[in-house]
Design an enzyme around this catalytic site. Structure first.
Site, mmCIF file in Angstrom:
data_model
loop_
_atom_site.group_PDB
_atom_site.id
_atom_site.type_symbol
_atom_site.label_atom_id
_atom_site.label_comp_id
_atom_site.label_asym_id
_atom_site.label_seq_id
_atom_site.Cartn_x
_atom_site.Cartn_y
_atom_site.Cartn_z
ATOM 1 N N ARG A 154 0.859 -1.181 0.000
ATOM 2 C CA ARG A 154 0.000 0.000 0.000
ATOM 3 C C ARG A 154 0.895 1.231 0.000
ATOM 4 O O ARG A 154 2.055 1.179 0.440
ATOM 5 C CB ARG A 154 -0.900 0.021 1.239
ATOM 6 N N LYS A 178 -1.745 -2.502 7.835
ATOM 7 C CA LYS A 178 -2.989 -2.191 8.529
ATOM 8 C C LYS A 178 -3.125 -3.039 9.782
ATOM 9 O O LYS A 178 -2.658 -4.172 9.842
ATOM 10 C CB LYS A 178 -4.187 -2.459 7.611
ATOM 11 N N HIS A 253 -3.144 2.311 -5.636
ATOM 12 C CA HIS A 253 -3.830 1.099 -5.197
ATOM 13 C C HIS A 253 -4.105 0.155 -6.362
ATOM 14 O O HIS A 253 -4.228 -1.055 -6.161
ATOM 15 C CB HIS A 253 -5.133 1.450 -4.477
ATOM 16 N N ARG A 256 -1.429 -2.327 -6.623
ATOM 17 C CA ARG A 256 -1.647 -3.428 -5.689
ATOM 18 C C ARG A 256 -2.651 -4.439 -6.257
ATOM 19 O O ARG A 256 -2.458 -5.646 -6.161
ATOM 20 C CB ARG A 256 -2.137 -2.849 -4.359
ATOM 21 N N HIS A 279 -3.909 -9.200 4.257
ATOM 22 C CA HIS A 279 -5.340 -9.138 4.519
ATOM 23 C C HIS A 279 -5.678 -9.890 5.798
ATOM 24 O O HIS A 279 -5.096 -10.947 6.092
ATOM 25 C CB HIS A 279 -6.132 -9.765 3.371
ATOM 26 N N TYR A 288 -10.142 -10.450 -5.949
ATOM 27 C CA TYR A 288 -9.177 -10.501 -7.047
ATOM 28 C C TYR A 288 -9.326 -11.759 -7.898
ATOM 29 O O TYR A 288 -8.592 -11.958 -8.864
ATOM 30 C CB TYR A 288 -7.744 -10.424 -6.501
#
Length: 311
Positions: A154, A178, A253, A256, A279, A288
């Site tokens: 990111r 994150k 993004h 990514r 994730h 995806y």
């Protein structure tokens, strides 16, 4: 200003001050970015205002849906983002033992947005776009592009990368992502060489305490906005010379997205892709697993209608 309330929300502070403060602390503890922190807080304050004094723990699915419906003609993406903020608010309260249930979990996300395929570049287009990276610090800029397009970072993770996070001997980078999670990612050999060169060319920061891997010409950590500007300028030049991507909304993004799609197309196990992307849930990675037009055509080319049934 981060952590502030919306203007004239003194009544909200009086009614829900304890919950609001808990939510702010929870988001800071989880390492939310300033933009997400402020956006979620704004949505939650508006939601609390819609409760009109009702206890947060007494709010139901009807209250959540009522608030979402009151936001006139918003896009699916906006509605889902609002719902996500409210869900997160209740998660924080449950974590602090200030609530026992999350009524927002009973509300489904918009299917239109949920099923929308992410925008991404095909691998050959991703390679072509690298030719349009320019500037005085080209090696640095290429390394940044490669980290997002070939490692799936990111923009905030690129921004936060420190010198100590690059493990030359192992050929890996340690990413602070994150949810305040650390993730060690193997780096392609060519990118390792670029990172070594970037470190060698790195401008000495004005502050001796600055450990940023990517430094601006002013001797400071390269900001998120500067990284976004670099990518935006590259894609602008790329679009001008490639008609087939002219209408694509390309950004950091999207690099990514391209990385994730490339891995899945190459047959990489989705559980491995989940870990590389950092994730929390495999459901996030599932977006995806889209099928493109060429794959559909290839599948249909295997279907043969016997001539005898139409002759």
């Amino acid at each position: 200003m981060r952590g502030g309330c919306l203007p004239r929300d003194y009544e909200l502070e009086e009614l829900y001050g304890e919950q609001i403060r808990a939510f702010k602390i929870w988001m800071m503890q989880r390492g939310f970015t300033d933009s997400t922190h402020n956006e979620y807080l704004r949505e939650v304050l508006a939601y609390l205002k819609s409760l009109k004094g009702l206890e947060v723990t007494e709010a139901s699915k009807v209250n959540v849906i009522g608030f979402l419906v009151s936001k006139e003609k918003v896009k699916d993406q906006t509605r889902n983002r609002t719902l996500s903020a409210i869900r997160t608010f209740y998660v924080a309260l449950i974590d602090f033992e200030m609530a026992t249930r999350n009524p927002a979990l009973e509300v489904k996300k918009s299917k239109t947005e949920k099923n929308k395929n992410p925008v991404y570049l095909e691998e050959e287009d991703l390679v072509d776009s690298l030719q349009y990276i320019e500037g005085r610090y080209r090696n640095r800029n290429i390394a940044i592009f490669l980290l997002m397009g070939y490692c799936g970072l990111r923009v905030g993770e690129v921004h936060r990368l420190d010198l100590k996070d690059f493990k030359k001997t192992k050929g890996t980078i340690v990413v602070f992502g994150k949810g305040r999670k650390w993730n060690e990612i193997p780096v392609p050999e060519l990118l390792v060489q670029y990172l070594i060169e970037v470190e060698r060319e790195r401008i000495t920061p004005y502050s001796k305490k600055e450990e940023a891997f990517f430094v601006s010409q002013k001797g400071k950590r390269l900001s998120i906005r500067q990284i976004q500007k670099l990518v935006s300028q590259t894609f602008k030049a790329f679009k001008e010379n490639n008609p087939k991507v002219t209408d694509m909304n390309l950004s950091c993004h999207k690099l990514r997205h391209s990385f994730a799609t490339m891995l899945l197309k190459n047959g990489v196990d989705i559980r491995v892709v989940k870990e590389l992307l950092g994730h929390a849930s495999i459901e996030t990675t599932m977006i995806y697993t889209h099928i493109n037009d060429d794959q559909k055509k290839q599948a249909m080319s295997t279907v043969n209608i016997p001539i005898s049934i139409v002759s």
